[in-house]
Motif scaffolding. Structure first.
Motif, PDB file in Angstrom:
ATOM      1  N   SER A  28      -0.085   9.076  -9.704  1.00 32.05           N
ATOM      2  CA  SER A  28      -0.732   7.765  -9.735  1.00 32.05           C
ATOM      3  C   SER A  28       0.244   6.710  -9.245  1.00 32.05           C
ATOM      4  CB  SER A  28      -1.182   7.412 -11.153  1.00 32.05           C
ATOM      5  OG  SER A  28      -2.221   8.261 -11.591  1.00 32.05           O
ATOM      6  N   ARG A  44      -8.817   5.607  -4.196  1.00 36.14           N
ATOM      7  CA  ARG A  44      -8.195   4.292  -4.399  1.00 36.14           C
ATOM      8  C   ARG A  44      -9.247   3.361  -4.971  1.00 36.14           C
ATOM      9  NH1 ARG A  44      -8.807   1.549   1.430  1.00 36.14           N
ATOM     10  NH2 ARG A  44      -7.485  -0.091   0.590  1.00 36.14           N
ATOM     11  N   LYS A  45      -8.797   2.482  -5.846  1.00 36.14           N
ATOM     12  CA  LYS A  45      -9.724   1.564  -6.500  1.00 36.14           C
ATOM     13  C   LYS A  45      -8.984   0.282  -6.836  1.00 36.14           C
ATOM     14  CE  LYS A  45     -12.883   1.126 -10.469  1.00 36.14           C
ATOM     15  NZ  LYS A  45     -14.063   0.737  -9.658  1.00 36.14           N
ATOM     16  N   THR A  46      -9.673  -0.840  -6.722  1.00 34.14           N
ATOM     17  CA  THR A  46      -9.107  -2.143  -7.056  1.00 34.14           C
ATOM     18  C   THR A  46      -9.700  -2.645  -8.361  1.00 34.14           C
ATOM     19  OG1 THR A  46      -8.792  -2.696  -4.720  1.00 34.14           O
ATOM     20  CG2 THR A  46      -8.814  -4.530  -6.276  1.00 34.14           C
ATOM     21  N   VAL A  88      -4.282  10.746   0.044  1.00 37.68           N
ATOM     22  CA  VAL A  88      -4.915   9.750  -0.820  1.00 37.68           C
ATOM     23  C   VAL A  88      -6.300  10.273  -1.204  1.00 37.68           C
ATOM     24  CG1 VAL A  88      -5.694   7.373  -1.071  1.00 37.68           C
ATOM     25  CG2 VAL A  88      -3.635   7.868   0.264  1.00 37.68           C
ATOM     26  N   GLU A 141      -4.062  -2.480  -7.588  1.00 34.02           N
ATOM     27  CA  GLU A 141      -4.452  -1.536  -6.549  1.00 34.02           C
ATOM     28  C   GLU A 141      -4.012  -0.153  -7.016  1.00 34.02           C
ATOM     29  OE1 GLU A 141      -6.123  -2.265  -3.919  1.00 34.02           O
ATOM     30  OE2 GLU A 141      -5.736  -4.351  -3.373  1.00 34.02           O
ATOM     31  N   TYR A 142      -4.983   0.711  -7.290  1.00 33.65           N
ATOM     32  CA  TYR A 142      -4.682   2.048  -7.799  1.00 33.65           C
ATOM     33  C   TYR A 142      -4.908   3.100  -6.713  1.00 33.65           C
ATOM     34  CZ  TYR A 142      -4.913   6.511 -10.114  1.00 33.65           C
ATOM     35  OH  TYR A 142      -4.687   7.823 -10.443  1.00 33.65           O
ATOM     36  N   PHE A 143      -3.960   4.045  -6.601  1.00 37.04           N
ATOM     37  CA  PHE A 143      -4.066   5.157  -5.659  1.00 37.04           C
ATOM     38  C   PHE A 143      -3.822   6.460  -6.410  1.00 37.04           C
ATOM     39  CE2 PHE A 143      -2.443   1.459  -3.457  1.00 37.04           C
ATOM     40  CZ  PHE A 143      -3.185   1.401  -2.286  1.00 37.04           C
ATOM     41  N   THR A 167       0.857  -1.190   0.000  1.00 35.60           N
ATOM     42  CA  THR A 167       0.000   0.000   0.000  1.00 35.60           C
ATOM     43  C   THR A 167       0.887   1.232   0.000  1.00 35.60           C
ATOM     44  OG1 THR A 167      -1.923   1.030   1.060  1.00 35.60           O
ATOM     45  CG2 THR A 167      -0.208   0.181   2.524  1.00 35.60           C
ATOM     46  N   ASN A 186      -5.407  -6.215   3.883  1.00 31.69           N
ATOM     47  CA  ASN A 186      -5.044  -6.327   2.476  1.00 31.69           C
ATOM     48  C   ASN A 186      -4.959  -7.802   2.100  1.00 31.69           C
ATOM     49  OD1 ASN A 186      -3.094  -6.634   0.126  1.00 31.69           O
ATOM     50  ND2 ASN A 186      -3.262  -4.416   0.183  1.00 31.69           N
ATOM     51  N   TYR A 217      -9.834  12.359 -11.292  1.00 29.67           N
ATOM     52  CA  TYR A 217      -9.923  10.974 -10.833  1.00 29.67           C
ATOM     53  C   TYR A 217     -10.814  10.156 -11.766  1.00 29.67           C
ATOM     54  CZ  TYR A 217     -10.583   7.085  -7.539  1.00 29.67           C
ATOM     55  OH  TYR A 217     -10.617   5.851  -6.956  1.00 29.67           O
ATOM     56  N   LEU A 237      -1.826   6.309   3.071  1.00 28.33           N
ATOM     57  CA  LEU A 237      -3.133   5.750   3.412  1.00 28.33           C
ATOM     58  C   LEU A 237      -3.322   5.633   4.914  1.00 28.33           C
ATOM     59  CD1 LEU A 237      -5.671   4.521   2.008  1.00 28.33           C
ATOM     60  CD2 LEU A 237      -4.632   2.277   2.394  1.00 28.33           C
TER      61      LEU A 237
END
Length: 392
Positions: free
Chosen positions: A305, A211-213, A208, A320-322, A73, A86, A342, A77
């Motif tokens: 990113s 965030r998206k998975t 942050v 895992e995007y931040f 991560t 996680n 975003y 965060l």
């Protein structure tokens, strides 16, 4: 590839050329004017089974992802006194930040019956967590601090029943964890120079924003390739951001198994760097990093990113995007800009880059082509593969 929103400056914080490390500045100074950039022809191949074969996948897991610490991560965060679960590597983890700022990582398993203690991926701002099964309670430092009906256990020593700890370290704003408890963590693949670069870019202290998975039907290397080359940008992204980037090679530095690419934007000339020392350097230059073994960091004008590309099967990758911003939005305008950025970047990455990976995987899995071929705008892919292959 980086910028996805051309907007008025939304935040107070920005990065000037002078804020960067000497190494970053030296690399940026080497970027030629767009008209002077030269693409050198190049030819290399890789067999398609490196993207499809179970044997290669197992080898990578053994020699890389279960041998060395992996990114889990971003530091930003976790505020002091918080914890997050996680599962992206298929391994149940907890990562916490103690009140004193120390990062800790544990196996997400209660010492009573092995139950997960946290089941979601939300950040929990609390000093303790309780197992949902029998309500054993742990501090975010891993200590067992409460056992329901403790009088019913004979000889229970709470001091010996704390959470199982994993070696963890913060590196330039990214949290790395050693998944394999049978061997000591080997941190030698993480470059001190890249960590300094990330600190100069503001990753450790960022906010942050989102965030998206993503769960993708593609090999992790197929997902990674677009972030190592500029060949696709004006083609795949023709309808979105392709007109903002040069179709030219990057200035590349390798630090062991870590790659740093810097490139000028459309219309770039070196003289632009010195026109305004207080200017945001990200308006002119894009940084793109691939750090060992599966972390991608790309700078944009007002945000950065970070992507962790986690292999789960030969044809499956969890991303895992931040989206990190220099600070939280302080005005309605800033919030509007960040929200629009975003949404657009998720569409660019998700609807274009990740879609390209999935449709490529379909052909590769069908055996076509038998080998992938790389050109002069894709040399970084081969550099990275050579570094990875040396470990297998």
């Amino acid at each position: 590839m980086s910028e996805v929103a051309e907007v008025s400056r939304p935040a107070r914080k920005l990065t000037t050329l002078a804020d960067l490390t000497p190494s970053q500045i030296e690399a940026i100074r080497k970027i030629p004017a767009e008209k002077d950039a030269v693409v050198v022809p190049f030819g290399a191949t890789r067999p398609s089974n490196i993207f499809t074969g179970q044997e290669r996948f197992d080898q990578e897991q053994e020699k890389i992802f279960r041998r060395y610490p992996v990114p889990v991560t971003v530091s930003a965060l976790l505020q002091p006194g918080s914890i997050v679960a996680n599962d992206s590597y298929g391994f149940p983890m907890l990562v916490s930040r103690k009140r004193d700022g120390t990062i800790k990582a544990f196996v997400n398993a209660c010492q009573h019956k092995g139950s997960k203690i946290l089941e979601d991926c939300a950040v929990h701002k609390q000093d303790r967590v309780t197992c949902p099964y029998h309500a054993w309670t742990y501090g975010i430092d891993g200590r067992l601090i409460g056992v329901s009906r403790s009088e019913s256990f004979e000889g229970l020593d709470k001091s010996k029943r704390g959470l199982v700890e994993l070696e963890a370290r913060e590196w330039g704003g990214i949290v790395y964890v050693q998944l394999n408890r049978d061997i000591p963590a080997d941190w030698s693949k993480l470059s001190d120079q890249v960590a300094e670069d990330f600190t100069a870019l503001g990753l450790p202290d960022a906010h942050v924003y989102g965030r998206k998975t993503f769960d993708l039907k593609a090999n992790w290397k197929v997902v990674l390739e677009p972030f190592l080359e500029g060949y696709h940008v004006q083609r795949l992204h023709a309808a979105s951001i392709g007109d903002r980037f040069q179709d030219a090679p990057n200035i590349v530095d390798m630090f062991g198994t870590n790659i740093r690419q810097v490139s000028g934007r459309i219309g770039y000339v070196p003289e632009m760097l010195d026109e305004d020392p207080a200017a945001n350097v990200h308006k002119l230059v894009t940084h793109a990093y691939t750090t060992f073994p599966n972390c991608v960091v790309i700078t944009s004008q007002y945000y950065t990113s970070v992507m962790l590309l986690v292999p789960r099967a030969p044809d499956r990758t969890i991303v895992e995007y931040f989206m990190l911003t220099p600070e939280a939005a302080t005005t309605p305008k800033a919030e509007e800009v960040f929200a629009r950025s975003y949404e657009l970047i998720l569409n660019v990455f998700g609807g274009e880059d990740f879609r390209a990976a999935e449709i490529s995987q379909q052909g590769l899995s069908a055996g076509v082509p038998e080998e992938a071929i790389y050109c002069g705008l894709e040399t970084n892919i081969v550099r990275y593969y050579e570094a990875i292959e040396a470990l297998l």
